[in-house]
Design a protein around this motif. Structure first.
Motif, short mmCIF file in Angstrom:
data_model
loop_
_atom_site.label_atom_id
_atom_site.label_comp_id
_atom_site.label_asym_id
_atom_site.label_seq_id
_atom_site.Cartn_x
_atom_site.Cartn_y
_atom_site.Cartn_z
N GLN A 199 0.85 -1.20 0.00
CA GLN A 199 0.00 0.00 0.00
C GLN A 199 0.89 1.24 0.00
N ALA A 200 0.66 2.13 -0.96
CA ALA A 200 1.45 3.37 -1.04
C ALA A 200 0.81 4.47 -0.21
N PHE A 201 1.63 5.13 0.59
CA PHE A 201 1.21 6.28 1.40
C PHE A 201 1.99 7.50 0.92
N ALA A 202 1.28 8.57 0.54
CA ALA A 202 1.97 9.79 0.12
C ALA A 202 1.92 10.81 1.24
N PHE A 203 3.09 11.34 1.59
CA PHE A 203 3.19 12.40 2.61
C PHE A 203 3.01 13.72 1.85
N THR A 204 1.84 14.35 1.99
CA THR A 204 1.50 15.41 1.04
C THR A 204 2.03 16.79 1.41
N ALA A 205 2.63 16.94 2.59
CA ALA A 205 3.30 18.20 2.98
C ALA A 205 2.46 19.41 2.61
N MET A 241 -4.38 8.26 -8.23
CA MET A 241 -5.54 7.45 -8.62
C MET A 241 -5.09 6.13 -9.24
N GLU A 242 -4.03 6.18 -10.06
CA GLU A 242 -3.54 4.94 -10.71
C GLU A 242 -2.99 3.96 -9.68
N ASN A 243 -2.40 4.48 -8.63
CA ASN A 243 -1.72 3.61 -7.67
C ASN A 243 -2.40 3.55 -6.31
N ASN A 244 -3.66 4.07 -6.27
CA ASN A 244 -4.44 3.93 -5.03
C ASN A 244 -3.77 4.46 -3.78
N TYR A 245 -3.17 5.64 -3.89
CA TYR A 245 -2.46 6.19 -2.74
C TYR A 245 -3.41 6.41 -1.56
N ILE A 246 -2.87 6.23 -0.38
CA ILE A 246 -3.45 6.83 0.83
C ILE A 246 -2.67 8.12 1.07
N LEU A 247 -3.37 9.23 1.31
CA LEU A 247 -2.71 10.50 1.57
C LEU A 247 -2.54 10.69 3.08
N PHE A 248 -1.36 11.14 3.47
CA PHE A 248 -1.07 11.44 4.88
C PHE A 248 -0.85 12.95 4.98
N CYS A 257 -5.27 10.81 7.61
CA CYS A 257 -5.11 10.14 6.31
C CYS A 257 -6.44 10.13 5.57
N CYS A 258 -6.37 9.99 4.26
CA CYS A 258 -7.60 9.71 3.50
C CYS A 258 -7.28 8.90 2.27
N THR A 259 -8.33 8.18 1.78
CA THR A 259 -8.31 7.61 0.44
C THR A 259 -9.00 8.60 -0.47
N LEU A 260 -8.87 8.41 -1.77
CA LEU A 260 -9.44 9.34 -2.75
C LEU A 260 -10.46 8.64 -3.62
N HIS A 261 -11.41 9.42 -4.11
CA HIS A 261 -12.27 8.92 -5.19
C HIS A 261 -12.67 10.08 -6.09
N GLU A 262 -13.08 9.69 -7.32
CA GLU A 262 -13.49 10.67 -8.32
C GLU A 262 -14.96 10.98 -8.07
N THR A 263 -15.31 12.26 -7.98
CA THR A 263 -16.72 12.65 -7.87
C THR A 263 -17.05 13.55 -9.06
N GLU A 264 -18.32 13.95 -9.18
CA GLU A 264 -18.65 14.83 -10.32
C GLU A 264 -17.98 16.19 -10.19
N LYS A 265 -17.56 16.54 -8.96
CA LYS A 265 -16.88 17.83 -8.76
C LYS A 265 -15.35 17.72 -8.88
N GLY A 266 -14.84 16.51 -8.99
CA GLY A 266 -13.38 16.32 -9.05
C GLY A 266 -12.96 15.29 -8.00
N ILE A 267 -11.68 15.19 -7.78
CA ILE A 267 -11.16 14.18 -6.85
C ILE A 267 -11.32 14.70 -5.42
#
Ligand SMILES: [Zn+2]
Length: 282
Positions: A199-205, A241-248, A257-267
């Protein structure tokens, strides 16, 4: 390999400065402000434990600035870097590597401290400090907009103590710790992507300081080149989105942390949780 959130304390910044051109009637629905328009932010670092290697990502604001300086930022909270490491059974001596996303004072101030002789020394005596060459060059010859954020006492002692490793490209810095580079907020901001059990975790700073910053127009006024931030956020979202990141999130007081999904307003954020919840640690 294990990863842990390291809380180092909280601070307050003007909500308008944190959300740029977005009007308060909109941002206050997703991030609260007090009666003085100040929003509360975490300074949450990340510890990566891989056998003998202990990598700390960012170091918080530290404790060596003047009361006047700290007074501008309304520091509060009981957490300190040392206490948070101690709860996990570690001390500053155990840290082998410090990876700095960038050199703004709220990200790197804890790297340097005063010793008993009032000399500036690295706060992690056994660590090598890593950041990008682009960010180092940017911070040591600062532009006028960013110069208040780059404090020389946080930066130059790393060079003087020969504890510095600079890199200039995206690569695997350590096994399962990939470093990506983004511009816009500042040049050469490092966004580490850490893979734990596939599972990839991105440290979004400061690319995404909080979940409230996920919508594209929600860009901090501090960013030097907002149009570049927009392009680099698109590049990040494609990978995420391609690699299913969890954002930290380093600065989101309410969401670690959060997971992401595409909505009609954007990610947008899908589920929010802490690392302890994700890894089922008590
Ligand atoms: Zn910053």
């Amino acid at each position: 390999m294990e990863i842990y959130a390291i809380e180092t304390g909280n601070f307050k910044l003007d909500g308008g400065a944190m959300f740029g051109v977005v009007p308060k009637v909109m941002w206050q629905k997703v991030y609260p402000a007090d009666e003085n328009n100040l929003c509360s932010w975490a300074m949450r670092c990340l510890l990566v434990v891989d056998g003998d290697r202990k990598v700390l990502i960012d170091t918080g604001v530290g404790n060596k600035q003047s009361d006047k300086f700290f007074g501008h930022y309304y520091l509060y909270g009981d957490s300190t870097l040392e206490k948070s490491l101690g709860k996990l059974g570690f001390s500053v001596d155990d840290i082998t590597d410090v990876l700095l996303t960038h050199l703004h004072f709220d990200h790197c101030g804890g790297s340097i401290k005063y010793n008993v002789n009032k000399e500036l020394v690295p706060a992690f005596p056994n660590a090598t400090f890593h950041t990008s060459k682009q960010q180092w060059d940017w911070a040591t010859k600062p532009n006028r907009r960013e110069s208040a954020s780059f404090l020389k006492e946080n930066i130059l002692p790393l060079l003087e103590h020969k504890k510095l490793h600079l890199f200039d490209n995206e690569h695997e810095l350590f096994p399962n710790i990939f470093v990506k580079l983004f511009n816009g907020h500042t040049d050469g901001q490092v966004i580490p992507v850490i893979t734990v059990n596939e599972q990839a975790f991105a440290f979004t700073a400061d690319l995404f300081p909080s979940t409230a910053h996920l919508p594209m127009p929600y860009i901090m006024s501090y960013d030097t080149r907002p149009l570049v931030t927009l392009e680099d956020r698109k590049r990040f979202f494609k990978d995420a989105m391609e690699n299913n990141y969890i954002l930290f999130f380093e600065h989101d007081l309410y969401n670690e942390c959060c997971t992401l999904h595409e909505t009609e307003k954007g990610i947008r954020a899908k589920n929010t949780f802490t690392l302890d919840e994700y890894f089922k640690r008590s």
